[in-house]
Scaffold this motif. Structure first.
Motif, PDB file in Angstrom:
ATOM      1  N   ARG A 303       0.774  -1.244  -0.070  1.00  0.00           N
ATOM      2  CA  ARG A 303      -0.011  -0.024  -0.158  1.00  0.00           C
ATOM      3  C   ARG A 303       0.866   1.342   0.038  1.00  0.00           C
ATOM      4  NH1 ARG A 303      -1.548  -2.512   4.370  1.00  0.00           N
ATOM      5  NH2 ARG A 303      -0.969  -1.039   5.730  1.00  0.00           N
ATOM      6  N   SER A 304       0.191   2.349  -0.475  1.00  0.00           N
ATOM      7  CA  SER A 304       0.918   3.738  -0.414  1.00  0.00           C
ATOM      8  C   SER A 304      -0.038   4.716  -0.258  1.00  0.00           C
ATOM      9  CB  SER A 304       1.630   4.086  -1.630  1.00  0.00           C
ATOM     10  OG  SER A 304       2.152   5.343  -1.810  1.00  0.00           O
ATOM     11  N   PRO A 305       0.156   5.882   0.442  1.00  0.00           N
ATOM     12  CA  PRO A 305      -0.855   6.906   0.577  1.00  0.00           C
ATOM     13  C   PRO A 305      -1.073   7.537  -0.906  1.00  0.00           C
ATOM     14  CG  PRO A 305       0.885   6.995   2.187  1.00  0.00           C
ATOM     15  CD  PRO A 305       1.321   6.068   1.537  1.00  0.00           C
ATOM     16  N   ASP A 306      -0.143   7.400  -1.593  1.00  0.00           N
ATOM     17  CA  ASP A 306      -0.254   7.835  -2.893  1.00  0.00           C
ATOM     18  C   ASP A 306      -0.828   6.602  -4.050  1.00  0.00           C
ATOM     19  OD1 ASP A 306      -0.018   8.901  -5.559  1.00  0.00           O
ATOM     20  OD2 ASP A 306       1.934   9.602  -5.438  1.00  0.00           O
ATOM     21  N   PRO A 307      -2.091   6.912  -4.282  1.00  0.00           N
ATOM     22  CA  PRO A 307      -2.657   5.729  -5.170  1.00  0.00           C
ATOM     23  C   PRO A 307      -2.003   5.413  -6.430  1.00  0.00           C
ATOM     24  CG  PRO A 307      -4.090   7.662  -5.376  1.00  0.00           C
ATOM     25  CD  PRO A 307      -3.075   7.733  -4.196  1.00  0.00           C
ATOM     26  N   ASP A 500       1.702   4.661   7.722  1.00  0.00           N
ATOM     27  CA  ASP A 500       2.535   5.047   6.596  1.00  0.00           C
ATOM     28  C   ASP A 500       2.831   6.350   6.360  1.00  0.00           C
ATOM     29  OD1 ASP A 500       2.420   2.299   5.586  1.00  0.00           O
ATOM     30  OD2 ASP A 500       0.490   2.768   4.423  1.00  0.00           O
ATOM     31  N   VAL A 501       4.201   6.725   6.414  1.00  0.00           N
ATOM     32  CA  VAL A 501       4.713   8.186   6.510  1.00  0.00           C
ATOM     33  C   VAL A 501       5.635   8.215   5.034  1.00  0.00           C
ATOM     34  CG1 VAL A 501       6.261   9.678   7.817  1.00  0.00           C
ATOM     35  CG2 VAL A 501       4.827   7.947   8.995  1.00  0.00           C
ATOM     36  N   PRO A 502       5.323   9.266   4.257  1.00  0.00           N
ATOM     37  CA  PRO A 502       5.906   9.658   3.107  1.00  0.00           C
ATOM     38  C   PRO A 502       7.017  10.482   3.374  1.00  0.00           C
ATOM     39  CG  PRO A 502       3.969  10.892   3.247  1.00  0.00           C
ATOM     40  CD  PRO A 502       3.960   9.899   4.277  1.00  0.00           C
ATOM     41  N   ALA A 510      24.498  12.870  -1.596  1.00  0.00           N
ATOM     42  CA  ALA A 510      23.720  12.651  -2.813  1.00  0.00           C
ATOM     43  C   ALA A 510      22.962  14.184  -2.760  1.00  0.00           C
ATOM     44  CB  ALA A 510      22.745  11.743  -2.779  1.00  0.00           C
ATOM     45  N   GLN A 511      22.646  14.643  -3.996  1.00  0.00           N
ATOM     46  CA  GLN A 511      21.926  15.964  -4.291  1.00  0.00           C
ATOM     47  C   GLN A 511      20.329  15.548  -4.527  1.00  0.00           C
ATOM     48  OE1 GLN A 511      22.977  18.872  -3.375  1.00  0.00           O
ATOM     49  NE2 GLN A 511      24.925  17.610  -2.916  1.00  0.00           N
ATOM     50  N   GLU A 512      20.112  14.238  -5.024  1.00  0.00           N
ATOM     51  CA  GLU A 512      18.910  13.834  -5.475  1.00  0.00           C
ATOM     52  C   GLU A 512      18.386  13.030  -4.460  1.00  0.00           C
ATOM     53  OE1 GLU A 512      17.289  14.942  -8.097  1.00  0.00           O
ATOM     54  OE2 GLU A 512      19.006  16.095  -8.915  1.00  0.00           O
ATOM     55  N   TYR A 513      16.985  12.980  -4.293  1.00  0.00           N
ATOM     56  CA  TYR A 513      16.508  12.106  -3.136  1.00  0.00           C
ATOM     57  C   TYR A 513      15.566  10.957  -3.946  1.00  0.00           C
ATOM     58  CZ  TYR A 513      12.064  14.447  -4.215  1.00  0.00           C
ATOM     59  OH  TYR A 513      10.748  15.071  -4.742  1.00  0.00           O
ATOM     60  N   GLN A 514      15.306   9.730  -3.064  1.00  0.00           N
ATOM     61  CA  GLN A 514      14.494   8.810  -3.341  1.00  0.00           C
ATOM     62  C   GLN A 514      13.087   8.889  -2.536  1.00  0.00           C
ATOM     63  OE1 GLN A 514      17.394   5.570  -2.346  1.00  0.00           O
ATOM     64  NE2 GLN A 514      16.049   4.564  -3.900  1.00  0.00           N
ATOM     65  N   ASP A 515      11.986   8.728  -3.373  1.00  0.00           N
ATOM     66  CA  ASP A 515      10.647   8.675  -2.639  1.00  0.00           C
ATOM     67  C   ASP A 515      10.829   7.438  -1.700  1.00  0.00           C
ATOM     68  OD1 ASP A 515       9.403  10.998  -3.426  1.00  0.00           O
ATOM     69  OD2 ASP A 515       8.886   9.831  -5.350  1.00  0.00           O
ATOM     70  N   VAL A 516      10.488   7.599  -0.532  1.00  0.00           N
ATOM     71  CA  VAL A 516      10.603   6.506   0.470  1.00  0.00           C
ATOM     72  C   VAL A 516       9.278   6.598   1.193  1.00  0.00           C
ATOM     73  CG1 VAL A 516      11.700   5.647   2.791  1.00  0.00           C
ATOM     74  CG2 VAL A 516      12.974   6.347   0.531  1.00  0.00           C
ATOM     75  N   LEU A 517       8.878   5.341   1.776  1.00  0.00           N
ATOM     76  CA  LEU A 517       7.724   5.210   2.665  1.00  0.00           C
ATOM     77  C   LEU A 517       8.168   4.553   4.103  1.00  0.00           C
ATOM     78  CD1 LEU A 517       4.710   5.617   2.599  1.00  0.00           C
ATOM     79  CD2 LEU A 517       4.462   3.300   1.836  1.00  0.00           C
ATOM     80  N   LEU A 518       7.998   5.109   4.951  1.00  0.00           N
ATOM     81  CA  LEU A 518       8.300   4.597   6.377  1.00  0.00           C
ATOM     82  C   LEU A 518       6.970   3.903   6.782  1.00  0.00           C
ATOM     83  CD1 LEU A 518       9.780   3.988   8.726  1.00  0.00           C
ATOM     84  CD2 LEU A 518       9.489   6.166   9.711  1.00  0.00           C
ATOM     85  N   THR A 519       6.994   2.709   6.970  1.00  0.00           N
ATOM     86  CA  THR A 519       6.030   1.758   7.586  1.00  0.00           C
ATOM     87  C   THR A 519       6.155   1.676   8.832  1.00  0.00           C
ATOM     88  OG1 THR A 519       5.167   1.103   5.485  1.00  0.00           O
ATOM     89  CG2 THR A 519       4.222  -0.346   7.389  1.00  0.00           C
ATOM     90  N   VAL A 529       6.172  -0.290  19.347  1.00  0.00           N
ATOM     91  CA  VAL A 529       6.186  -0.151  17.778  1.00  0.00           C
ATOM     92  C   VAL A 529       6.823  -1.678  17.672  1.00  0.00           C
ATOM     93  CG1 VAL A 529       7.789   0.512  15.940  1.00  0.00           C
ATOM     94  CG2 VAL A 529       6.961   2.212  17.591  1.00  0.00           C
ATOM     95  N   LEU A 530       5.928  -2.212  16.822  1.00  0.00           N
ATOM     96  CA  LEU A 530       6.085  -3.785  16.517  1.00  0.00           C
ATOM     97  C   LEU A 530       7.112  -4.068  15.369  1.00  0.00           C
ATOM     98  CD1 LEU A 530       2.397  -5.120  16.895  1.00  0.00           C
ATOM     99  CD2 LEU A 530       4.202  -5.124  18.436  1.00  0.00           C
ATOM    100  N   ASP A 531       6.974  -3.040  14.519  1.00  0.00           N
ATOM    101  CA  ASP A 531       7.958  -3.064  13.182  1.00  0.00           C
ATOM    102  C   ASP A 531       7.822  -1.689  12.538  1.00  0.00           C
ATOM    103  OD1 ASP A 531       9.350  -4.172  11.009  1.00  0.00           O
ATOM    104  OD2 ASP A 531       7.631  -5.097  10.271  1.00  0.00           O
ATOM    105  N   GLU A 532       9.119  -1.361  12.063  1.00  0.00           N
ATOM    106  CA  GLU A 532       9.415  -0.085  11.288  1.00  0.00           C
ATOM    107  C   GLU A 532      10.311  -0.498  10.283  1.00  0.00           C
ATOM    108  OE1 GLU A 532      11.381   2.730  14.056  1.00  0.00           O
ATOM    109  OE2 GLU A 532      12.437   0.943  15.156  1.00  0.00           O
ATOM    110  N   THR A 533       9.985   0.072   8.930  1.00  0.00           N
ATOM    111  CA  THR A 533      10.737  -0.450   7.716  1.00  0.00           C
ATOM    112  C   THR A 533      10.589   0.474   6.817  1.00  0.00           C
ATOM    113  OG1 THR A 533      10.243  -2.819   8.182  1.00  0.00           O
ATOM    114  CG2 THR A 533      11.108  -2.090   6.006  1.00  0.00           C
ATOM    115  N   TYR A 534      12.048   1.069   5.994  1.00  0.00           N
ATOM    116  CA  TYR A 534      11.809   2.097   4.796  1.00  0.00           C
ATOM    117  C   TYR A 534      11.692   1.168   3.975  1.00  0.00           C
ATOM    118  CZ  TYR A 534      14.476   5.354   7.630  1.00  0.00           C
ATOM    119  OH  TYR A 534      15.102   6.462   8.587  1.00  0.00           O
ATOM    120  N   TYR A 535      10.683   1.456   2.944  1.00  0.00           N
ATOM    121  CA  TYR A 535      10.454   0.997   1.592  1.00  0.00           C
ATOM    122  C   TYR A 535      10.689   2.221   0.440  1.00  0.00           C
ATOM    123  CZ  TYR A 535       8.222  -2.947   4.013  1.00  0.00           C
ATOM    124  OH  TYR A 535       8.122  -4.124   4.454  1.00  0.00           O
ATOM    125  N   ALA A 536      11.479   1.960  -0.747  1.00  0.00           N
ATOM    126  CA  ALA A 536      11.916   2.755  -1.507  1.00  0.00           C
ATOM    127  C   ALA A 536      10.862   2.459  -2.859  1.00  0.00           C
ATOM    128  CB  ALA A 536      13.145   2.837  -2.096  1.00  0.00           C
TER     129      ALA A 536
END
Length: 621
Positions: A303-307, A500-502, A510-519, A529-536
């Motif tokens: 899932r993502s906050p951005d459809p 979910d945190v964008p 780096a000067q450029e960034y990646q879109d990442v979702l912290l779940t 907190v049971l789990d925390e993971t970055y997803y790119a």
């Protein structure tokens, strides 16, 4: 002594279409396990660990393990398996003495199905065995495929390519089919995947949800060395148990899924699925509101906050069961599908946040604008595609007087729970509502709004919509600086919530960034907190994969800002970034300052994608 192929036979097998003849009836009763490790991606550090785990497994004439490992440039220079650091591909054979390099492949494209075919053919013919397994490991994107070889333009193996490659490799080696096909990759436990590989393998092992980077624990293959007569179901169960145990040890157990699917039972699932999809298609004009509402409440994966970035994969068993309860016209077909799925999924594990997962998911974007036309080319997807097109057509044809609209502004009140917002839509159109949410944000001095989050709201048969907001904002601290963050809250059941945190992630320098979702998965009763993971997000694959964030890298939480003119942008919440060291991050739900001007709105979405919002501004007490 291990059987080895003579040079001319190896050369023959490296040419697609060559046949090595059938596996002899007197082949050893043990196992041949082939691991296709597409480490030419940002998952390289994790996959090197997997290769090391394989090296801890004992081998013999009865158990052979081989791997094709293709490493990338720039992710890690760590040595592996006593072979030092390297770039490109190697075919490896594990022995009691260590690891033998069978072939140096150089810069190889692991997204090329011919490479997979040749690896399967060579590996199976090099060690004939009565039991065989092929495991593919890297990023997974459900029906879109696996991989993304970065040395070859992020070339991906599609479902059709993988099916043909594995089937071709089996034919070349004279093997009828695999005992086990494994996907140590995200999102691959889908109806589409299982259907594609029916007849190619007896069992499939895969995850419905995004997998943590550590993936499976390959030390579990020791069960084969201990007992070469281990059955495929016993092996699948051991891999599930090992994955579960390692995830708990790594602190990632709350969100995992892994299911063992009996592919010999997939023809019955396909028959039931065709009947279910056909019944829905025939009645889509009347059933679309029910289907839309059940789709919105069905457990989703990736899932993502951005459809636009959401994978739109829904749990098939839950979806069918819920539709069957709410739509008696298709109850028989839904029940038949649920029974067939239960028979096919012979073993599984699911963490607290996804406890209801039934073992297989299916592609179901809620609106036509998010449907990927490439899905129509997926093997076996025709009946479901026809239903989806009918569903979207029914949404487009929804009359204006049946589209839910709010009857005036919402009523706002404060109590011990925070802010309660109550609105009403026309009861005659309430049935068309698929989803309702409450959104909230702080009103800026210039009249714009900085949104802080979104949570589910409820809507009843009479059209009353209720949303509750506790008047807090999520803040994240790295121990040095603190930033506010936007959250999308999902109730996972059993008192567990998923946040979910964008974010934007900047690697060191780096000067450029990646879109990442912290779940973040949270136990609602204790706040733990049971789990925390970055997803790119991977634009090529169209899905997320775990990000190996450098602790010295920088993360910047992003919030949705809406200007006074209505323009929407995702913007950084602070000029100061936070260190990306995940274990060091601390989260807090801080009360909003008293006297703040708060925007709060209720939004309903109908099954055709139409929306309406009723909003108000209040002063925080």
């Amino acid at each position: 002594m291990r059987r080895r192929l003579a040079g001319p036979i190896v050369a023959c097998l490296l040419a697609a279409g060559c046949s090595a003849g059938p596996i002899p009836d007197d082949a050893p009763q043990g196992w041949t396990v082939l691991v296709y490790s597409i480490a030419d991606t940002d998952l390289e550090p994790f996959l090197l660990t997997d290769l090391g785990e394989l090296g801890e497994v004992g081998t013999s004439d009865d158990v052979a393990i081989s791997a094709l490992a293709d490493r990338a440039a720039g992710y890690t220079d760590e040595p592996a398996l006593g072979l030092g650091d390297w770039e490109g591909g190697k075919v490896l054979r594990y022995t009691d003495a260590g690891v033998e390099v069978v072939e140096e492949l150089g810069e190889v494209n692991t997204g090329d199905p011919d490479v997979l075919r040749r690896f399967v053919a060579d590996g199976l013919a090099a060690h004939p065995a009565q039991n065989t397994a092929v495991i593919l490991t890297d990023h997974g994107a459900a029906w879109s495929g696996v991989g993304g070889d970065e040395s070859a333009g992020s070339d991906v193996l599609t479902l059709a390519e993988m099916r043909d490659a594995v089937a071709g490799g089996l034919a070349d080696a004279g093997v009828e089919k695999l005992d086990l096909l494994g996907f140590d990759a995200c999102l691959m436990a889908t109806y589409e995947t299982a259907s594609a590989f029916t007849g190619v393998a007896d069992r499939m092992l895969a995850s419905q949800e995004l997998e943590p980077g550590h993936g499976w624990d390959y030390r579990v293959l020791q069960v084969l060395a201990d007992d070469p007569a281990t059955t495929v179901d016993a092996l699948g169960g051991a891999l599930i148990d090992g994955f579960d145990a390692q995830a708990k040890e790594e602190g990632t157990g709350a969100d995992i899924t892994l299911s063992l699917v009996d592919l010999t039972r997939m023809p019955a699932v396909e028959e039931a699925m065709t009947a279910f999809g056909g019944a829905l298609t025939e009645r889509v004009a009347t059933l679309a509101p029910v289907v839309g509402a059940q789709r919105a409440s069905t457990l989703g994966f990736g899932r993502s906050p951005d459809p636009v970035e959401d994978t739109h994969m829904a749990d098939l068993g839950i979806l069918a069961a819920q539709i069957g309860v709410e739509a008696l016209d298709v109850a028989d077909e839904a029940d038949a599908l649920v029974r067939a799925l239960n028979d096919a999924v012979v073993d599984r594990v699911a963490g607290q946040a996804v406890r209801g997962a039934t073992g297989l998911s299916i592609y179901f974007p809620p609106q036509a604008e998010y449907f990927d036309a490439a899905y129509a080319d997926v093997p076996g997807a025709g009946p479901w595609t026809r239903f989806l097109q009918g569903f979207y057509g029914a949404g487009d044809a929804l009359p204006a007087d049946r589209r839910p609209r709010f009857l005036g502004d919402p009523d706002a009140s404060f109590d011990a729970d925070g802010l309660t917002l109550v609105g009403a839509v026309d009861p005659a159109a309430a049935a068309a509502v698929s989803e309702a949410v409450i959104t909230y944000g702080l009103v800026d001095d210039d009249g714009g709004t900085t949104f802080l989050g979104e949570e589910p709201a409820t809507v009843d048969d009479d059209g009353q919509v209720v949303g509750v907001y506790d008047l807090t904002q999520l803040t994240i601290s790295d121990g040095v600086d603190t930033a506010q963050a936007y959250l999308t809250l999902t109730d996972a059941g059993d008192g567990v919530s998923s946040i979910d945190v964008p974010m934007a992630y900047y690697a060191p320098g780096a000067q450029e960034y990646q879109d990442v979702l912290l779940t973040i998965t949270v136990d609602g009763a204790t706040g733990d907190v049971l789990d925390e993971t970055y997803y790119a997000y991977d634009e090529v694959l169209g899905t997320f994969g775990e990000l190996t964030a450098d602790p010295a890298g920088i993360i910047v939480p992003e919030v949705l800002a809406v200007g006074a003119d209505g323009e929407q942008t995702w913007t950084a919440t602070t000029d100061v970034g936070l260190y990306a060291d995940l274990p060091a991050l601390r989260y807090d739900l801080a009360p909003l300052p008293s006297g703040s001007t708060l925007y709060a709105g209720l939004t309903v979405t109908d099954f055709g994608g139409g929306t309406d919002t009723a909003a108000t501004t209040v002063t925080v007490p």
